[in-house]
Write an enzyme that holds these catalytic residues in place. Structure first.
Site, mmCIF file in Angstrom:
data_model
loop_
_atom_site.group_PDB
_atom_site.id
_atom_site.type_symbol
_atom_site.label_atom_id
_atom_site.label_comp_id
_atom_site.label_asym_id
_atom_site.label_seq_id
_atom_site.Cartn_x
_atom_site.Cartn_y
_atom_site.Cartn_z
ATOM 1 N N GLY A 47 -7.968 142.563 67.998
ATOM 2 C CA GLY A 47 -7.526 142.363 66.709
ATOM 3 C C GLY A 47 -8.512 142.533 65.660
ATOM 4 O O GLY A 47 -8.184 142.809 64.575
ATOM 5 N N ASP A 107 -7.412 130.777 64.267
ATOM 6 C CA ASP A 107 -6.218 129.927 64.160
ATOM 7 C C ASP A 107 -6.507 128.570 64.819
ATOM 8 O O ASP A 107 -6.999 127.714 64.102
ATOM 9 C CB ASP A 107 -5.038 130.632 65.211
ATOM 10 C CG ASP A 107 -3.549 130.385 64.994
ATOM 11 O OD1 ASP A 107 -3.373 129.348 64.742
ATOM 12 O OD2 ASP A 107 -2.915 131.117 65.395
HETATM 13 C C1 PRP Z 1 -5.968 136.298 68.249
HETATM 14 C C2 PRP Z 1 -7.411 136.697 67.522
HETATM 15 C C3 PRP Z 1 -8.325 135.512 67.883
HETATM 16 C C4 PRP Z 1 -7.585 134.479 68.429
HETATM 17 C C5 PRP Z 1 -7.660 133.244 67.503
HETATM 18 O O1 PRP Z 1 -6.348 137.194 69.384
HETATM 19 O O2 PRP Z 1 -7.748 137.802 67.444
HETATM 20 O O3 PRP Z 1 -9.075 136.192 68.761
HETATM 21 O O4 PRP Z 1 -6.066 134.962 68.756
HETATM 22 O O5 PRP Z 1 -6.711 132.192 67.980
HETATM 23 P P1 PRP Z 1 -7.527 130.789 67.986
HETATM 24 O O6 PRP Z 1 -8.462 130.431 66.904
HETATM 25 O O7 PRP Z 1 -6.342 129.717 68.241
HETATM 26 O O8 PRP Z 1 -8.417 130.923 69.465
HETATM 27 P P2 PRP Z 1 -5.010 137.493 70.296
HETATM 28 O O9 PRP Z 1 -5.338 136.591 71.555
HETATM 29 O O10 PRP Z 1 -3.759 137.740 69.523
HETATM 30 O O11 PRP Z 1 -5.458 138.956 71.059
HETATM 31 P P3 PRP Z 1 -5.771 140.146 70.096
HETATM 32 O O12 PRP Z 1 -6.915 140.205 69.385
HETATM 33 O O13 PRP Z 1 -5.753 141.224 71.399
HETATM 34 O O14 PRP Z 1 -4.437 140.608 69.377
#
Ligand code: PRP
Length: 182
Positions: A47, A107
């Protein structure tokens, strides 16, 4: 052909607002790292990719770049609680390096909280974090990034690297997805 723009309920951060935010973050980081050598931006895949490429070009601080990938599921090499490292750093001079983890969104806070402590234990000289977006209402662990672009309410956001089911990452702005597409 599907137009992903039509799946967006409203734009939360326009391209112009993103550019202003990126510039502000770059200036903040440059100010703090002016006396530091060996700065490395670490993008947390996938992301962060769009934000990282804009941020690194907006910064004046000379930085190297590297990437990590974590996941809550799937194949993993190292696991702790909910966070699995699926692509680890392999850097020879970590004890002399000041790492800045780059995220698109925080998040629950679990990913960054875990990665900061993991990288300090691995021997990095310092570890700070920058995120484009922060959803404080969703926090499950006590974690505050040093540099935050924008705090947002608990919307499901897509675009500028952010996905839903691997779609929408290529949209140039951050938008709220229409509920019928979730
Ligand atoms: C999302 C974002 C962070 C994480 C945040 O990644 O890029 O790495 O979630 O969430 P948290 O604060 O609850 O740990 P995702 O797992 O969706 O993977 P991506 O970046 O490949 O979309």
């Amino acid at each position: 052909m599907t137009d992903w723009n039509e799946h967006v309920e409203r734009i939360l951060l326009s391209e112009e607002e993103i550019a202003t935010t990126v510039k502000r973050l770059a200036e903040q980081i440059d100010k703090d790292y002016i006396n530091e050598e060996n700065v490395v931006l670490i993008g947390v895949l996938k992301g962060s990719v769009t934000f990282m490429t804009d941020l690194m070009r907006a910064m004046k601080t000379p930085t190297k770049i590297d990437f990590m990938k974590v996941s809550s599921y799937g194949d993993s090499t190292i696991s702790s609680g909910n966070v699995n490292i699926v692509l680890d750093l392999n850097r020879k001079n970590l004890p002399s390096e000041n790492l800045i983890l780059v995220e698109d969104i925080v998040d629950s806070g679990r990913t960054l909280k875990y990665l900061v402590s993991y990288l300090l234990n691995k021997g990095a000289k310092s570890v700070k974090t920058v995120t484009l977006l922060d959803k404080p209402a969703r926090r499950e662990v006590d974690y505050t990034p040093e540099y935050v672009g924008q705090q947002i309410d608990n919307h499901f956001v897509i675009g500028y690297g952010l996905d839903y089911s691997e779609k929408y990452r290529t949209l140039p702005y951050v938008g709220v997805i229409k509920p019928e597409y979730i």
